[in-house]
Write an enzyme that holds these catalytic residues in place. Structure first.
Site, short mmCIF file in Angstrom:
data_model
loop_
_atom_site.label_atom_id
_atom_site.label_comp_id
_atom_site.label_asym_id
_atom_site.label_seq_id
_atom_site.Cartn_x
_atom_site.Cartn_y
_atom_site.Cartn_z
N HIS A 40 4.10 -18.80 51.15
CA HIS A 40 3.74 -19.70 52.42
C HIS A 40 2.95 -20.57 52.31
O HIS A 40 3.02 -20.67 50.77
CB HIS A 40 2.98 -18.67 53.34
CG HIS A 40 1.55 -17.89 52.82
ND1 HIS A 40 1.55 -16.94 51.81
CD2 HIS A 40 0.69 -19.02 52.92
CE1 HIS A 40 -0.33 -17.08 50.97
NE2 HIS A 40 -0.66 -18.58 51.76
N HIS A 127 1.68 -27.29 49.57
CA HIS A 127 2.20 -26.77 48.17
C HIS A 127 2.46 -25.09 48.64
O HIS A 127 2.24 -25.02 49.61
CB HIS A 127 1.35 -26.59 47.15
CG HIS A 127 0.27 -26.01 47.16
ND1 HIS A 127 -1.28 -26.28 47.90
CD2 HIS A 127 -0.08 -24.75 46.36
CE1 HIS A 127 -1.67 -25.35 47.53
NE2 HIS A 127 -1.21 -24.16 46.80
#
Length: 193
Positions: A40, A127
């Site tokens: 996620h 990221h």
């Protein structure tokens, strides 16, 4: 009762699968790939929080993101935190050239600070964590970049911010969705329900 909470953007299943496959095939010796379901994009980690505050957090984030329109960002390339000589986290990059994701993260940050959380001291770095260095392992081997090219993993649609609960288990973390705040029209639809 406290819950370990964070705010995130969910990654579509097919994209998570591509990312996990790449990590299994390219993360060298010394890496432990994260589970496919754990991939996620974290916008803000909140930590141990009284469970009774979850609804207020969600409402604050709903107000903060209601004016933002849904968008998508490319997922490509990889890197490591904190750096190549001390790599502990292997990640896939999120290309936020137009800054929409950074603006969303800033709106979420402002909402949680207004809701009583201390300000985040680290800058937001979009990221997707793919692997962690194994315990007791020295420097893990870094993936290669064949012909200098970067892997392209697809697109990340951003249409809502999910409030997630993290359950820390011996076999790794398991995430549970508590609720979500929709961006733009998605947020208006939720408010009407």
């Amino acid at each position: 009762m406290t819950w370990r909470l964070f705010l995130a953007v969910a990654v579509p299943e097919a994209t998570r699968r591509r990312l996990a496959e790449w990590a299994r095939g390219h993360a060298g010796k010394g890496w432990r790939p994260v589970g496919e379901r754990q991939i996620h994009l974290t916008l803000r980690f909140l930590g141990e929080t009284p469970a009774t505050r979850a609804e207020a957090i969600l409402h604050a984030v709903e107000r903060a993101v209601a004016a933002a329109e849904p968008f998508a960002v490319p997922i490509r390339g990889w890197g490591v935190f904190p750096g190549p000589s001390r790599a502990r986290i292997l990640w896939a990059g999120v290309d936020d050239r137009d800054g929409r994701l950074a603006r969303l993260a800033a709106a979420v940050e402002a909402a949680v600070v207004a809701a009583g959380f201390p300000p985040e001291t680290r800058p937001f770095r979009a990221h997707l964590t793919l692997a962690r260095a194994g315990r007791g392992v020295g420097r893990p081997a870094l993936p290669g970049r064949p012909n200098g090219t970067e892997p392209v993993f697809g697109s990340l649609p951003v249409s809502e911010v999910a409030l997630m609960r993290s359950h820390l288990l011996p076999e790794g973390a398991r995430y549970e969705r508590v609720g979500a705040a929709g961006l733009g029209a998605a947020g208006e639809e939720r408010a009407e329900r």
